[in-house]
Write a protein that holds these residues in place. Structure first.
Motif, PDB file in Angstrom:
ATOM      1  N   LEU A 205       0.842  -1.206   0.000  1.00  0.00           N
ATOM      2  CA  LEU A 205       0.000   0.000   0.000  1.00  0.00           C
ATOM      3  C   LEU A 205       0.878   1.258   0.000  1.00  0.00           C
ATOM      4  CD1 LEU A 205      -2.993   0.896   0.123  1.00  0.00           C
ATOM      5  CD2 LEU A 205      -2.846   0.801   2.621  1.00  0.00           C
ATOM      6  N   ALA A 206       1.987   1.222   0.747  1.00  0.00           N
ATOM      7  CA  ALA A 206       2.911   2.367   0.782  1.00  0.00           C
ATOM      8  C   ALA A 206       3.525   2.600  -0.595  1.00  0.00           C
ATOM      9  CB  ALA A 206       4.012   2.128   1.814  1.00  0.00           C
ATOM     10  N   ARG A 207       3.952   1.529  -1.253  1.00  0.00           N
ATOM     11  CA  ARG A 207       4.549   1.681  -2.587  1.00  0.00           C
ATOM     12  C   ARG A 207       3.535   2.274  -3.559  1.00  0.00           C
ATOM     13  NH1 ARG A 207       9.502  -1.475  -3.117  1.00  0.00           N
ATOM     14  NH2 ARG A 207       9.819  -2.681  -1.227  1.00  0.00           N
ATOM     15  N   GLN A 208       2.249   1.868  -3.382  1.00  0.00           N
ATOM     16  CA  GLN A 208       1.177   2.379  -4.242  1.00  0.00           C
ATOM     17  C   GLN A 208       0.934   3.875  -3.980  1.00  0.00           C
ATOM     18  OE1 GLN A 208      -2.491   0.169  -3.598  1.00  0.00           O
ATOM     19  NE2 GLN A 208      -3.704   1.681  -4.723  1.00  0.00           N
ATOM     20  N   VAL A 209       0.907   4.270  -2.710  1.00  0.00           N
ATOM     21  CA  VAL A 209       0.508   5.640  -2.361  1.00  0.00           C
ATOM     22  C   VAL A 209       1.704   6.599  -2.361  1.00  0.00           C
ATOM     23  CG1 VAL A 209      -0.498   7.082  -0.538  1.00  0.00           C
ATOM     24  CG2 VAL A 209      -1.457   4.833  -1.024  1.00  0.00           C
ATOM     25  N   VAL A 258       4.391  13.935   8.604  1.00  0.00           N
ATOM     26  CA  VAL A 258       3.362  14.562   7.765  1.00  0.00           C
ATOM     27  C   VAL A 258       2.035  14.560   8.536  1.00  0.00           C
ATOM     28  CG1 VAL A 258       1.978  14.240   5.679  1.00  0.00           C
ATOM     29  CG2 VAL A 258       4.451  13.908   5.594  1.00  0.00           C
ATOM     30  N   GLN A 259       1.324  15.692   8.506  1.00  0.00           N
ATOM     31  CA  GLN A 259       0.030  15.745   9.182  1.00  0.00           C
ATOM     32  C   GLN A 259      -1.051  15.379   8.177  1.00  0.00           C
ATOM     33  OE1 GLN A 259      -0.207  19.336  11.648  1.00  0.00           O
ATOM     34  NE2 GLN A 259       0.940  18.077  13.104  1.00  0.00           N
ATOM     35  N   ILE A 260      -1.650  14.234   8.390  1.00  0.00           N
ATOM     36  CA  ILE A 260      -2.558  13.658   7.396  1.00  0.00           C
ATOM     37  C   ILE A 260      -3.985  14.122   7.668  1.00  0.00           C
ATOM     38  CG2 ILE A 260      -3.356  11.494   6.373  1.00  0.00           C
ATOM     39  CD1 ILE A 260      -0.703  10.235   7.502  1.00  0.00           C
ATOM     40  N   ASP A 261      -4.694  14.448   6.572  1.00  0.00           N
ATOM     41  CA  ASP A 261      -6.028  15.028   6.689  1.00  0.00           C
ATOM     42  C   ASP A 261      -7.112  13.954   6.587  1.00  0.00           C
ATOM     43  OD1 ASP A 261      -8.101  16.786   6.868  1.00  0.00           O
ATOM     44  OD2 ASP A 261      -7.919  17.537   4.814  1.00  0.00           O
ATOM     45  N   GLY A 266      -5.965   9.018  12.627  1.00  0.00           N
ATOM     46  CA  GLY A 266      -5.151   7.973  13.247  1.00  0.00           C
ATOM     47  C   GLY A 266      -5.026   6.750  12.365  1.00  0.00           C
ATOM     48  N   GLU A 267      -4.868   5.572  12.984  1.00  0.00           N
ATOM     49  CA  GLU A 267      -4.566   4.292  12.320  1.00  0.00           C
ATOM     50  C   GLU A 267      -3.108   4.304  11.841  1.00  0.00           C
ATOM     51  OE1 GLU A 267      -7.350   1.872  12.001  1.00  0.00           O
ATOM     52  OE2 GLU A 267      -8.218   3.360  13.310  1.00  0.00           O
ATOM     53  N   SER A 268      -2.745   3.292  11.047  1.00  0.00           N
ATOM     54  CA  SER A 268      -1.409   3.265  10.433  1.00  0.00           C
ATOM     55  C   SER A 268      -1.241   4.504   9.557  1.00  0.00           C
ATOM     56  CB  SER A 268      -1.292   2.004   9.575  1.00  0.00           C
ATOM     57  OG  SER A 268      -0.536   2.243   8.407  1.00  0.00           O
ATOM     58  N   VAL A 269      -0.045   5.093   9.544  1.00  0.00           N
ATOM     59  CA  VAL A 269       0.159   6.275   8.675  1.00  0.00           C
ATOM     60  C   VAL A 269       0.055   5.899   7.204  1.00  0.00           C
ATOM     61  CG1 VAL A 269       1.484   7.809  10.169  1.00  0.00           C
ATOM     62  CG2 VAL A 269       2.692   6.042   8.889  1.00  0.00           C
ATOM     63  N   VAL A 270       0.368   4.666   6.873  1.00  0.00           N
ATOM     64  CA  VAL A 270       0.223   4.225   5.476  1.00  0.00           C
ATOM     65  C   VAL A 270      -1.267   4.159   5.134  1.00  0.00           C
ATOM     66  CG1 VAL A 270       0.576   2.303   3.883  1.00  0.00           C
ATOM     67  CG2 VAL A 270       2.407   2.967   5.451  1.00  0.00           C
ATOM     68  N   TRP A 271      -2.033   3.560   6.037  1.00  0.00           N
ATOM     69  CA  TRP A 271      -3.483   3.482   5.844  1.00  0.00           C
ATOM     70  C   TRP A 271      -4.073   4.896   5.719  1.00  0.00           C
ATOM     71  CZ3 TRP A 271      -7.911   5.367   7.969  1.00  0.00           C
ATOM     72  CH2 TRP A 271      -9.117   4.725   7.629  1.00  0.00           C
ATOM     73  N   LYS A 275      -6.044   6.638   2.740  1.00  0.00           N
ATOM     74  CA  LYS A 275      -7.408   7.150   2.946  1.00  0.00           C
ATOM     75  C   LYS A 275      -7.506   8.604   2.470  1.00  0.00           C
ATOM     76  CE  LYS A 275     -11.577   6.774   4.659  1.00  0.00           C
ATOM     77  NZ  LYS A 275     -12.501   5.835   4.011  1.00  0.00           N
ATOM     78  N   ALA A 276      -6.464   9.380   2.765  1.00  0.00           N
ATOM     79  CA  ALA A 276      -6.483  10.805   2.414  1.00  0.00           C
ATOM     80  C   ALA A 276      -6.545  11.013   0.897  1.00  0.00           C
ATOM     81  CB  ALA A 276      -5.256  11.508   2.998  1.00  0.00           C
ATOM     82  N   VAL A 277      -5.996  10.080   0.124  1.00  0.00           N
ATOM     83  CA  VAL A 277      -6.080  10.206  -1.342  1.00  0.00           C
ATOM     84  C   VAL A 277      -7.147   9.280  -1.925  1.00  0.00           C
ATOM     85  CG1 VAL A 277      -3.712  11.048  -1.640  1.00  0.00           C
ATOM     86  CG2 VAL A 277      -4.139   8.585  -1.767  1.00  0.00           C
ATOM     87  N   GLN A 278      -8.023   8.804  -1.043  1.00  0.00           N
ATOM     88  CA  GLN A 278      -9.203   8.033  -1.425  1.00  0.00           C
ATOM     89  C   GLN A 278      -8.902   6.758  -2.211  1.00  0.00           C
ATOM     90  OE1 GLN A 278     -11.707  11.020  -3.235  1.00  0.00           O
ATOM     91  NE2 GLN A 278     -12.093  12.007  -1.288  1.00  0.00           N
TER      92      GLN A 278
END
Ligand SMILES: [Zn+2]
Length: 308
Positions: A205-209, A258-261, A266-271, A275-278
């Motif tokens: 998922l990280a490689r994808q995002v 990075v502050q994720i919107d 919360g949750e995993s930062v990768v998750w 989620k932030a980029v849908q």
């Protein structure tokens, strides 16, 4: 460690430093143990620390005072510091900032209470691991907490790999309590496969995002199953191409600042980044017993007391 295992590890280190093996991973342990509530706690703590030492892995522990108590449980945390691991903050009461019943002011006082105790331990690092990885159910709580942390000089200590180790620990402990070592061992084997699977998932998922493999941080707990499984777990990851780095080094990866919107936050930062980029089909919460119970049930490994 046998000569063969030493040779294998040396080979893996050469391969990883040459870039053939790319994924890196740090282990972090939450909660802490209280010997007044769990007589085996010192032994589990010692097993975890000895395994980390033998494997050459430097970690961080995030104690919650409600889990350690104020006496012997904190002595066990001091053992982590003496062994060279970092100590962070996991609050005093282990309440969730994602709960509507927990106002921001109460959560901040939990952080301050734990800070007053834990900051006296060598190895202290001003980093906060949010209980349940929940960083706020409303914008006001999420951003209020971020502002408070900035003013107080706190860094967040999120994870990239989240994996419900607590659920496997419950099943493992229940089988041992029933005297069924065979089923406990099968839970342990399933647990190691589960962690490898979750690590591969979050790395993919990280490689994808992000377009890259970050320095991963995995969430584990100071638990009975980890006392028993940690050595095999570290070996299994190394064999699959993962190399271990110190937790404080892993947190240098910008993914952790990075502050994720997202809301709830919360949750995993990768998750959360996904989620932030849908990215479609992300389940919520990212990890939970509801996903693990059917897997263990299919293997006949859910203990009776967890089915009731
Ligand atoms: Zn916790």
């Amino acid at each position: 460690m046998t000569t063969l295992r030493r040779a294998l590890f040396a080979l893996l280190i050469v391969l990883s430093s040459s870039g053939v093996l790319a994924q890196t991973l740090a282990l972090t342990f939450d909660d802490g143990l209280n010997p007044l509530k769990e007589p085996a706690a010192p032994s589990w703590n010692r097993q975890i620390l000895e395994t980390l030492h033998d494997a050459g892995v430097t970690s961080m522990v995030f104690p919650a005072l409600v889990r350690t108590g104020q006496a012997q449980g904190l002595d066990l945390i001091r053992d982590w510091a003496r062994a060279g691991h970092g100590i962070g903050n996991h609050t005093s009461q282990h309440r969730s900032l994602g709960s509507p019943q927990v106002p921001l002011a109460d959560f901040i006082s939990d952080v301050k209470e734990a800070d007053a105790v834990l900051s006296r331990i060598p190895g202290w690092t001003k980093m906060l691991r949010f209980p349940y990885l929940k960083e706020g159910d409303t914008l006001a709580k999420r951003d209020g907490m971020r502002l408070w942390m900035q003013a107080a000089g706190y860094r967040a200590a999120p994870v990239s790999i989240d994996a419900s180790d607590w659920y496997y620990n419950q099943a493992y402990a229940a089988w041992l309590d029933e005297g069924n070592a065979d089923k406990a061992n099968r839970v342990k084997a399933a647990y190691i496969e589960h962690l490898l699977d979750r690590a591969a998932y979050y790395d993919g998922l990280a490689r994808q995002v992000l377009g890259r493999s970050p320095k991963h941080v995995m969430l584990l707990h100071t638990s009975r199953i980890n006392a028993a499984a940690l050595g095999e777990l570290i070996t299994a990851f190394r064999v699959r191409g993962w190399s271990f780095i110190a937790a404080n080094t892993a947190f240098d990866d910008p993914i952790y600042t990075v502050q994720i919107d997202t809301l709830p936050a919360g949750e995993s930062v990768v998750w959360a980044s996904a989620k932030a980029v849908q990215v479609p089909s992300l389940r919520y919460p990212a990890e939970d017993s509801v996903y693990e119970e059917p897997k263990l049930r299919a293997l006949g490994l859910v203990p009776t007391r967890m089915l009731e």
